[in-house]
Design a protein around this motif. Sequence first.
Motif, PDB file in Angstrom:
ATOM      1  N   ALA A   1      48.580  16.974  -4.124  1.00 20.14           N
ATOM      2  CA  ALA A   1      47.429  17.518  -3.412  1.00 20.14           C
ATOM      3  C   ALA A   1      46.266  16.552  -3.589  1.00 20.14           C
ATOM      4  O   ALA A   1      46.195  15.831  -4.578  1.00 20.14           O
ATOM      5  CB  ALA A   1      47.057  18.880  -3.981  1.00 20.14           C
ATOM      6  N   HIS A   2      45.400  16.496  -2.626  1.00 12.72           N
ATOM      7  CA  HIS A   2      44.208  15.659  -2.758  1.00 12.72           C
ATOM      8  C   HIS A   2      43.117  16.210  -1.862  1.00 12.72           C
ATOM      9  O   HIS A   2      43.375  17.016  -0.969  1.00 12.72           O
ATOM     10  CB  HIS A   2      44.520  14.205  -2.401  1.00 12.72           C
ATOM     11  N   VAL A   3      41.902  15.768  -2.106  1.00 14.04           N
ATOM     12  CA  VAL A   3      40.777  16.204  -1.288  1.00 14.04           C
ATOM     13  C   VAL A   3      40.847  15.454   0.042  1.00 14.04           C
ATOM     14  O   VAL A   3      41.041  14.247   0.076  1.00 14.04           O
ATOM     15  CB  VAL A   3      39.449  15.903  -2.011  1.00 14.04           C
ATOM     16  N   LEU A   4      40.735  16.192   1.140  1.00 12.57           N
ATOM     17  CA  LEU A   4      40.867  15.570   2.459  1.00 12.57           C
ATOM     18  C   LEU A   4      39.557  14.980   2.961  1.00 12.57           C
ATOM     19  O   LEU A   4      39.547  14.093   3.793  1.00 12.57           O
ATOM     20  CB  LEU A   4      41.353  16.612   3.468  1.00 12.57           C
ATOM     21  N   ASN A   5      38.467  15.503   2.453  1.00 12.08           N
ATOM     22  CA  ASN A   5      37.159  15.126   3.002  1.00 12.08           C
ATOM     23  C   ASN A   5      36.766  13.706   2.678  1.00 12.08           C
ATOM     24  O   ASN A   5      37.209  13.125   1.702  1.00 12.08           O
ATOM     25  CB  ASN A   5      36.075  16.048   2.445  1.00 12.08           C
ATOM     26  N   GLU A   6      35.903  13.216   3.511  1.00 13.90           N
ATOM     27  CA  GLU A   6      35.274  11.937   3.225  1.00 13.90           C
ATOM     28  C   GLU A   6      34.173  12.201   2.206  1.00 13.90           C
ATOM     29  O   GLU A   6      33.421  13.151   2.349  1.00 13.90           O
ATOM     30  CB  GLU A   6      34.674  11.401   4.525  1.00 13.90           C
ATOM     31  N   VAL A   7      34.106  11.362   1.197  1.00 12.61           N
ATOM     32  CA  VAL A   7      33.154  11.574   0.113  1.00 12.61           C
ATOM     33  C   VAL A   7      32.340  10.301  -0.064  1.00 12.61           C
ATOM     34  O   VAL A   7      32.884   9.204   0.013  1.00 12.61           O
ATOM     35  CB  VAL A   7      33.925  11.914  -1.184  1.00 12.61           C
ATOM     36  N   PRO A   8      31.031  10.433  -0.263  1.00 16.50           N
ATOM     37  CA  PRO A   8      30.219   9.229  -0.432  1.00 16.50           C
ATOM     38  C   PRO A   8      30.467   8.540  -1.767  1.00 16.50           C
ATOM     39  O   PRO A   8      30.838   9.178  -2.741  1.00 16.50           O
ATOM     40  CB  PRO A   8      28.786   9.756  -0.356  1.00 16.50           C
ATOM     41  N   PHE A   9      30.279   7.227  -1.783  1.00 14.06           N
ATOM     42  CA  PHE A   9      30.324   6.505  -3.052  1.00 14.06           C
ATOM     43  C   PHE A   9      29.317   5.375  -3.029  1.00 14.06           C
ATOM     44  O   PHE A   9      28.818   5.001  -1.971  1.00 14.06           O
ATOM     45  CB  PHE A   9      31.741   6.006  -3.370  1.00 14.06           C
ATOM     46  N   VAL A  10      28.991   4.871  -4.188  1.00 19.21           N
ATOM     47  CA  VAL A  10      28.071   3.731  -4.268  1.00 19.21           C
ATOM     48  C   VAL A  10      28.683   2.669  -5.172  1.00 19.21           C
ATOM     49  O   VAL A  10      29.562   2.956  -5.976  1.00 19.21           O
ATOM     50  CB  VAL A  10      26.687   4.117  -4.843  1.00 19.21           C
TER      51      VAL A  10
ATOM     52  N   ASP B   1      38.835  12.999  -9.346  1.00 18.70           N
ATOM     53  CA  ASP B   1      38.730  14.348  -8.771  1.00 18.70           C
ATOM     54  C   ASP B   1      39.406  14.397  -7.405  1.00 18.70           C
ATOM     55  O   ASP B   1      40.128  15.334  -7.086  1.00 18.70           O
ATOM     56  CB  ASP B   1      37.254  14.750  -8.588  1.00 18.70           C
ATOM     57  N   LEU B   2      39.135  13.374  -6.596  1.00  9.89           N
ATOM     58  CA  LEU B   2      39.681  13.335  -5.238  1.00  9.89           C
ATOM     59  C   LEU B   2      41.200  13.296  -5.251  1.00  9.89           C
ATOM     60  O   LEU B   2      41.857  13.892  -4.406  1.00  9.89           O
ATOM     61  CB  LEU B   2      39.201  12.080  -4.497  1.00  9.89           C
ATOM     62  N   THR B   3      41.734  12.525  -6.186  1.00 11.02           N
ATOM     63  CA  THR B   3      43.170  12.280  -6.192  1.00 11.02           C
ATOM     64  C   THR B   3      43.906  13.202  -7.164  1.00 11.02           C
ATOM     65  O   THR B   3      45.111  13.048  -7.347  1.00 11.02           O
ATOM     66  CB  THR B   3      43.444  10.822  -6.601  1.00 11.02           C
ATOM     67  N   GLY B   4      43.182  14.098  -7.757  1.00 11.29           N
ATOM     68  CA  GLY B   4      43.812  15.006  -8.700  1.00 11.29           C
ATOM     69  C   GLY B   4      44.344  14.292  -9.929  1.00 11.29           C
ATOM     70  O   GLY B   4      45.382  14.662 -10.465  1.00 11.29           O
ATOM     71  N   GLY B   5      43.650  13.238 -10.358  1.00 12.18           N
ATOM     72  CA  GLY B   5      44.022  12.616 -11.626  1.00 12.18           C
ATOM     73  C   GLY B   5      44.218  11.113 -11.607  1.00 12.18           C
ATOM     74  O   GLY B   5      44.428  10.512 -12.646  1.00 12.18           O
TER      75      GLY B   5
END
Lengths: 105, 492
Positions: free
Chosen positions: B219-228, B22-26
């Motif tokens: 295009a990509h998501v710029l935000n920092e997103v949590p991961f585990v 999702d973040l990287t658009g694929g």
Amino acid sequence: MNPPIADDGHAPGAYHFRLYLAGGAPNSVRALANLYAICRKYFPESYRIEIVDIWQDPARALADMILVTPTLVRTSPAPELQIIGNLSDEEEVLRALGLPQSENL
Amino acid sequence: MNHPSQSEPMEKIPTGIEGFDDLTGGGLPRGRTTLLMGGPGCGKTVLSLQILVHAALQNVPGIFVAFEENATRVAANAGTFGWDMPVPEDEKLWFVDARIRADVVKSGDFDLTGLLAGLEAKAATMGAKLIVFDAIDVLLSLLDDPAAEWRELYRLHEWLAQNELTGILTTKVDGDRPATAQRYGFMPFMADCAVLLTQRVTDRVAMRSIRILKYRGSAHVLNEVPFVIGPVGVEVGSANGIDPEPQPFDERVSTGIQRLDEMLGGGLYRGTNALLTGSSGGGKSTLAGAFVEAACRRNERALFVSFDENSRDIVRDLRMVNIDLSPHIASGLLQMEAVRSEAASSEGHCMHLKRLIGAQNPRCVVIDPLSALARVGGGLAARAVAERLIYLCRNAGITVLFTSLLEGSDPHLETTTLHVSTISDSWLQISYALLDGERNRALSIIKSRGSKHSNQLRELLFSDRGVTLADPYTAGGKVLLGTLRLEREKSQ
């Protein structure tokens, strides 16, 4: 195109080297020349050099964990030791081989 | 003249990690170089390994080059996650031990031709498309000269392009300095895609996050997103990807309390969520118990997640009000899951709950209390997690009852820690009415989307016969509770 193998027979205390190189690459050409020069100068009667051209035998580089070229391996006398680079720093090579450094003699 | 690739959409290799794709658009750029940066223990190796294993299973062979760790151990680590592993005989995945001998002596210049020639031959034999260079900084440090490091990295970059290999390079970064101010700060400039993994400790709980620093041509998501990093490897919280369009359901689901259903105009709508607030000891868990018991009686699967309370205690307490969950637990219809709130970050809990929901496939879920999510790791992240859980359930058509502890004395100053009342479909409140020396539990419906509902405060009665609401009695314009109500009932 492989350079001839210099052979001293199997004299005790002989220096055996294996040089991994990328045939034709400037650093590799230089390493080979430097190695011959060092061998002739310090143990002219008792050295043997095996050349592994990784272009000829690429699988060998991975199998022997050779990451960079040129890489020189001293297989004898033990312990095995590894020197990376074109061997232009002779002092460093001599120190690694445990030989007295020429200039200071 | 335009370069042909400029007009073509960039081809991407899906990583199999939903949130990451999702973040990287694929996924990762095919035939390009991706850089994974992060401090020690940030998950670089696991992430790259997971991408490689996933690709191998999709018939995209790959090579893992380990500069820092023992390759056999890396391969063994892959086995500890619940991943399907490609069969070794298929030669879809190959590990190379490329640790540098500690006693190596340097004399003069050298380059990476040896390694690349070896890898090139291997890649050609097995048809590899993807290659991971794990801890490339360790290899570069051998060069010990910025110009040589830059030259060799460029050689590697070119080599990848020439061999049409998709490369993943991982490298350590140091502390909180910006990625480009690091020793190998030039790397992000060279790479086509740069990803930063970080780990911070908030309230003694470690939180991991991921951020796409750059993605050339995409295009990509710029935000920092949590991961585990959980039992199935890396799971990335989705940044957007939420479909906020609820599936409309006309069906009503009982709360387990008939009179409450009546107040709500027939129960909760299927697939919606209800927030139940109240102070400590108010009976939130009891109402939650009634809700799941009713679900099980209808033969629906249910999940009861309790934070910081033992499942056995909940079952025991519910028995006091004539709610017996044990047969449903025994039959497997009901799953009770007790979670310690401080055991993970809110994101970690979210992933855990997501897995539970996936495994149990419930129609009704209780999260008691949802406010536990906010106990660790900051309110903002917790709120995002709460929202994601709510949307996840809504999209799956799951009816959710989540409780929240109310703090503060004025219930009208919406003080749920997570401020989730705005996204909840219904909001029920248990309060104490202090009147004439009595403390009575009262229930009111603050909101209920899309249905008529009672606006009356009703007394909530717990007894060994069950849970119910008293009939409303009013006198002098006031709702009567407790003794006053009983007296009034008797006098009529």
